[in-house]
Design a protein around this motif. Structure first.
Motif, short mmCIF file in Angstrom:
data_model
loop_
_atom_site.label_atom_id
_atom_site.label_comp_id
_atom_site.label_asym_id
_atom_site.label_seq_id
_atom_site.Cartn_x
_atom_site.Cartn_y
_atom_site.Cartn_z
N ASN A 2 0.83 -1.19 0.00
CA ASN A 2 0.00 0.00 0.00
C ASN A 2 0.87 1.25 0.00
OD1 ASN A 2 0.74 0.66 2.69
ND2 ASN A 2 -0.89 -0.60 3.51
N PHE A 3 0.22 2.41 -0.09
CA PHE A 3 0.91 3.68 -0.20
C PHE A 3 1.82 3.95 1.00
CE2 PHE A 3 1.03 8.36 0.03
CZ PHE A 3 1.50 8.64 -1.25
N LEU A 25 3.66 6.58 -7.36
CA LEU A 25 3.09 5.49 -6.57
C LEU A 25 1.58 5.39 -6.79
CD1 LEU A 25 5.05 5.88 -3.22
CD2 LEU A 25 5.28 4.02 -4.89
N ASN A 26 0.90 6.53 -6.78
CA ASN A 26 -0.55 6.53 -7.00
C ASN A 26 -0.91 5.99 -8.37
OD1 ASN A 26 -1.63 7.38 -4.51
ND2 ASN A 26 -1.00 9.48 -4.95
N LEU A 29 -0.65 2.24 -7.98
CA LEU A 29 -1.68 1.73 -7.07
C LEU A 29 -3.05 1.68 -7.75
CD1 LEU A 29 -0.47 3.44 -3.81
CD2 LEU A 29 -0.77 0.97 -4.13
N SER A 30 -3.30 2.59 -8.67
CA SER A 30 -4.60 2.60 -9.35
C SER A 30 -4.58 1.85 -10.69
CB SER A 30 -5.06 4.04 -9.57
OG SER A 30 -4.17 4.71 -10.43
N GLN A 81 4.62 -3.11 -11.98
CA GLN A 81 3.38 -3.03 -11.21
C GLN A 81 3.75 -2.92 -9.74
OE1 GLN A 81 0.65 -6.30 -11.28
NE2 GLN A 81 1.94 -7.62 -10.05
N ILE A 82 2.82 -2.43 -8.95
CA ILE A 82 3.04 -2.33 -7.51
C ILE A 82 3.22 -3.75 -6.97
CG2 ILE A 82 0.63 -2.40 -6.75
CD1 ILE A 82 3.11 0.21 -5.50
N CYS A 84 2.59 -6.85 -5.08
CA CYS A 84 1.25 -7.23 -4.65
C CYS A 84 1.20 -8.06 -3.38
CB CYS A 84 0.51 -7.94 -5.77
SG CYS A 84 1.34 -9.37 -6.45
#
Length: 138
Positions: A2-3, A25-26, A29-30, A81-82, A84
């Motif tokens: 998460n952020f 980051l946002n 995340l989206s 990708q972030i 997970c």
């Protein structure tokens, strides 16, 4: 990831938390899957006039080195990708939209016990590529 976790990891490693890094980051995340440096650069150019591709790419590599982002290569281009999960897993990756699905079994368990007995594995990556159900129906 998460952020807040991502911000803490950056700070713990001596990086300043800038508005540009927050926006990067946002974006991930989206995003809901793998995205290219070009896609991130286009997103950032809308917010920061004159931002250089080098700045974007340097931050992508920093995020990947700190395990904030996961990286793969699709069609000769790096995609990010972030991160997970903190647990060991692999991915199915849609070649059309970049969405991922976690694969929570590891083929290395079987390979190591059958074919590589006595070898020390330092790391591995297992990815499955194809088209997700949403893209197949579109």
């Amino acid at each position: 990831m998460n952020f807040e976790k991502a911000i803490n990891r950056l700070k713990e490693n001596g990086y300043k938390m800038t508005d540009k890094r927050k926006d990067m980051l946002n974006f991930f995340l989206s995003a809901g899957g793998y995205r290219t440096a070009k896609e991130l650069n286009e997103y950032m150019e809308e917010r920061y006039e004159g931002i250089s591709f080098d700045t974007v790419y340097r931050n992508l590599n920093t995020f990947a080195e700190l395990d904030i982002l996961e990286m793969t290569e699709l069609d000769g281009e790096k995609h990010f990708q972030i991160s997970c999960s903190d647990s060991h897993h692999h991915h199915f990756i849609c070649r059309k939209c970049g969405r991922t699905k976690e694969i929570n079994i590891c083929p290395m368990d079987r390979i190591c016990s059958n074919l590589l007995n006595g070898y020390e594995i330092e790391s591995h990556k297992f990815e499955v590529y194809g088209i997700c159900p949403e893209c197949r129906c579109a």
